[in-house]
Write a protein that holds these residues in place. Structure first.
Motif, PDB file in Angstrom:
ATOM      1  N   LEU A 174      -9.484   2.507  -1.118  1.00  0.00           N
ATOM      2  CA  LEU A 174      -9.698   3.775  -0.435  1.00  0.00           C
ATOM      3  C   LEU A 174     -11.081   3.795   0.212  1.00  0.00           C
ATOM      4  O   LEU A 174     -12.096   3.580  -0.449  1.00  0.00           O
ATOM      5  N   GLY A 175     -11.115   4.030   1.528  1.00  0.00           N
ATOM      6  CA  GLY A 175     -12.369   4.098   2.258  1.00  0.00           C
ATOM      7  C   GLY A 175     -12.882   2.775   2.766  1.00  0.00           C
ATOM      8  O   GLY A 175     -13.842   2.734   3.535  1.00  0.00           O
ATOM      9  N   SER A 176     -12.261   1.660   2.360  1.00  0.00           N
ATOM     10  CA  SER A 176     -12.705   0.342   2.808  1.00  0.00           C
ATOM     11  C   SER A 176     -12.090  -0.011   4.157  1.00  0.00           C
ATOM     12  O   SER A 176     -11.153   0.634   4.624  1.00  0.00           O
ATOM     13  N   LYS A 177     -12.630  -1.076   4.753  1.00  0.00           N
ATOM     14  CA  LYS A 177     -12.194  -1.505   6.079  1.00  0.00           C
ATOM     15  C   LYS A 177     -11.895  -2.997   6.063  1.00  0.00           C
ATOM     16  O   LYS A 177     -12.522  -3.752   5.324  1.00  0.00           O
ATOM     17  N   GLN A 178     -10.943  -3.418   6.886  1.00  0.00           N
ATOM     18  CA  GLN A 178     -10.676  -4.840   7.067  1.00  0.00           C
ATOM     19  C   GLN A 178     -10.041  -5.056   8.428  1.00  0.00           C
ATOM     20  O   GLN A 178      -9.219  -4.258   8.883  1.00  0.00           O
ATOM     21  N   VAL A 179     -10.418  -6.173   9.060  1.00  0.00           N
ATOM     22  CA  VAL A 179      -9.906  -6.506  10.389  1.00  0.00           C
ATOM     23  C   VAL A 179      -8.678  -7.407  10.263  1.00  0.00           C
ATOM     24  O   VAL A 179      -8.656  -8.341   9.462  1.00  0.00           O
ATOM     25  N   SER A 235       1.744  -4.912   6.522  1.00  0.00           N
ATOM     26  CA  SER A 235       2.040  -3.833   5.575  1.00  0.00           C
ATOM     27  C   SER A 235       0.796  -3.559   4.738  1.00  0.00           C
ATOM     28  O   SER A 235       0.279  -4.465   4.080  1.00  0.00           O
ATOM     29  N   VAL A 236       0.330  -2.323   4.760  1.00  0.00           N
ATOM     30  CA  VAL A 236      -0.928  -1.958   4.101  1.00  0.00           C
ATOM     31  C   VAL A 236      -0.648  -0.999   2.948  1.00  0.00           C
ATOM     32  O   VAL A 236       0.076  -0.010   3.110  1.00  0.00           O
ATOM     33  N   THR A 237      -1.216  -1.322   1.801  1.00  0.00           N
ATOM     34  CA  THR A 237      -1.180  -0.427   0.645  1.00  0.00           C
ATOM     35  C   THR A 237      -2.608   0.003   0.342  1.00  0.00           C
ATOM     36  O   THR A 237      -3.472  -0.846   0.105  1.00  0.00           O
ATOM     37  N   VAL A 238      -2.860   1.303   0.380  1.00  0.00           N
ATOM     38  CA  VAL A 238      -4.191   1.838   0.094  1.00  0.00           C
ATOM     39  C   VAL A 238      -4.193   2.395  -1.325  1.00  0.00           C
ATOM     40  O   VAL A 238      -3.331   3.203  -1.686  1.00  0.00           O
ATOM     41  N   GLN A 239      -5.146   1.934  -2.131  1.00  0.00           N
ATOM     42  CA  GLN A 239      -5.253   2.367  -3.518  1.00  0.00           C
ATOM     43  C   GLN A 239      -6.709   2.666  -3.850  1.00  0.00           C
ATOM     44  O   GLN A 239      -7.623   2.190  -3.170  1.00  0.00           O
ATOM     45  N   ASN A 240      -6.902   3.437  -4.891  1.00  0.00           N
ATOM     46  CA  ASN A 240      -8.249   3.619  -5.431  1.00  0.00           C
ATOM     47  C   ASN A 240      -8.445   2.537  -6.483  1.00  0.00           C
ATOM     48  O   ASN A 240      -8.046   2.680  -7.634  1.00  0.00           O
TER      49      ASN A 240
END
Length: 433
Positions: A174-179, A235-240
């Motif tokens: 959560l809140g991170s970034k990746q290209v 496919s992106v999974t956003v987690q804390n």
């Protein structure tokens, strides 16, 4: 496409020679926002040259991406770069040794879509080569036969025949970034601009060069579409994920009997010297241990994949006999230099040790314990943890305090977080004026 070619040879000590460019707006925006391209850079008596771009990356922080090439600089060689709207490529004697993507300002590289001017110089001394001393040979000489700039007058477009992206799936904190990385076939296809969209921008948003930001917990599909309609998805999974231990069986309690192959752990070397044990563990029933009655070398490790990129911490409770040739808790294969925490001294009682600031950039990391021991040397380890460390924001601002723009046009204002690796850089959207 433009091509810049320099024919050089040189010899010196405590000096370094350069052929390089700076953005023509240097006097207005300063360095590194103007951008710099080091076409030829040679240091002291090295038998190699450096090719490096410097620019202002995320949060206006200096970024560089250097590569070296082995060459005898005392002989004549041709050093060159080609530069188009997609890539800057470095060559020695027409052999490609580095390429750097700049498509559509990819990875904050807009400065490489503006004019630059050429410099050639031979500095003596400085932080990198060191101050002149008794070994410095003067005069230092760099011979230049010619520097030429070419423009490609063939404007026939090169058609795209293939397009793909990687990775195909991604876990994002959560809140991170990746290209997202893109691959075009052929690699010099003319139009490599990609239109990026998210199936759920409330979970994961994506900017115009494929940088994903985790906005909220959930899943989303990021789609890249080329100018000729080809698509590829991630496919992106956003987690804390902060503070969650990523290791399997870090406390060695998953097994109900002593074994040389504890669940989740891999072994290398003298594997008979490593196992779990019930002898005075730190956690209730079992610990990991390495010991031998003769000299031995062994490593016990886990390779973690599918990690969210970010700043990690490794912790463990350890004991050690001391006296080993080498005994260490380590992290490697994460995108930076190997990190070792020595436990080769005597540690008779359970003591917690940790490695901080493991900056994972490759979505993977190997962690473990290595020992090169003598007879009766040992290390014990238990309650091992590896987790994403939250990095707090200490300051926030915009890249510009004032701006003048023509009527009807738009500009994006970049956000600047301090520190630049703060964990949660979620922002509702970059302000557009």
């Amino acid at each position: 496409m433009a091509k810049l070619k320099a024919v050089l040879k040189c010899r010196w000590e405590k000096d370094y020679g350069l052929v390089w460019t700076l953005g023509s707006n240097f006097s207005q925006v300063g360095w590194p926002k103007c951008g710099e391209i080091d076409i030829f850079e040679h240091l002291n008596s090295e038998t190699l040259v450096h090719g490096t771009p410097h620019w202002a990356g995320a949060n206006e922080v200096h970024v560089q991406d250097g590569t070296t090439y082995n060459v005898d600089v005392t002989q004549w060689h041709v050093y060159s770069v080609t530069w188009d709207s997609n890539y800057i490529k470095w060559y020695v004697d027409d052999i490609l040794y580095k390429q750097f993507r700049i498509t559509d300002g990819y990875n904050y590289t807009a400065e490489y879509h503006l004019p630059h001017y050429i410099l050639i110089n031979l500095p003596i001394g400085g932080d990198w080569p060191g101050s002149p001393d008794a070994t410095t040979v003067l005069p230092a000489t760099m011979y230049c036969d010619y520097i030429r700039v070419y423009k490609n007058t063939n404007t026939t477009p090169i058609t795209i025949t293939g397009f793909s992206t990687s990775p195909s799936s991604l876990n994002l904190n959560l809140g991170s970034k990746q290209v997202i990385n893109t691959t075009f076939t052929p690699s010099d296809a003319t139009n490599q601009i990609v239109n990026w969209t998210s199936s759920n921008a409330a979970v994961a948003k994506v900017n115009n060069w494929g940088m994903i930001t985790g906005v909220s917990i959930g899943t989303a599909t990021i789609t890249g579409k080329t100018s000729d309609g080809r698509t590829s998805t991630c496919s992106v999974t956003v987690q804390n994920l902060a503070n969650i231990n990523k290791l399997v069986n870090g406390n060695f309690e998953a097994n109900t009997a002593v074994t040389q192959t504890p669940t989740g752990w891999n072994e290398w070397g003298s594997v008979a010297t490593a196992q779990n044990s019930t002898a005075s563990p730190h956690s209730p029933n079992y610990k990991g241990t390495q010991s031998g009655t003769a000299p031995f070398e062994v490593a016990v490790s886990q390779t973690l994949t599918g990690l969210a990129n970010g700043n990690y911490t490794m912790k463990a409770w350890v004991r050690s006999s001391g006296g080993q040739t080498w005994a260490t808790m380590y992290a490697k294969g994460y995108g930076g230099s190997d990190i070792n925490y020595s436990i080769a001294s005597s540690i008779p009682n359970w003591t917690q040790v940790q490695i901080n600031n493991i900056k994972v950039t490759t979505n993977t990391c190997e962690v473990g314990f290595y020992q090169s021991g003598l007879a009766n040397n040992f290390i014990d380890y238990d309650d091992v943890e590896f987790y994403l460390s939250p990095v707090s924001i200490t300051a926030f601002t915009f890249s510009q305090n004032t701006m003048t723009i023509p009527i009807g046009s738009s500009r994006v204002i970049n956000t600047i977080f301090t520190p630049n690796n703060a964990s949660n850089q979620t922002y509702p959207g970059l302000p557009v004026i």
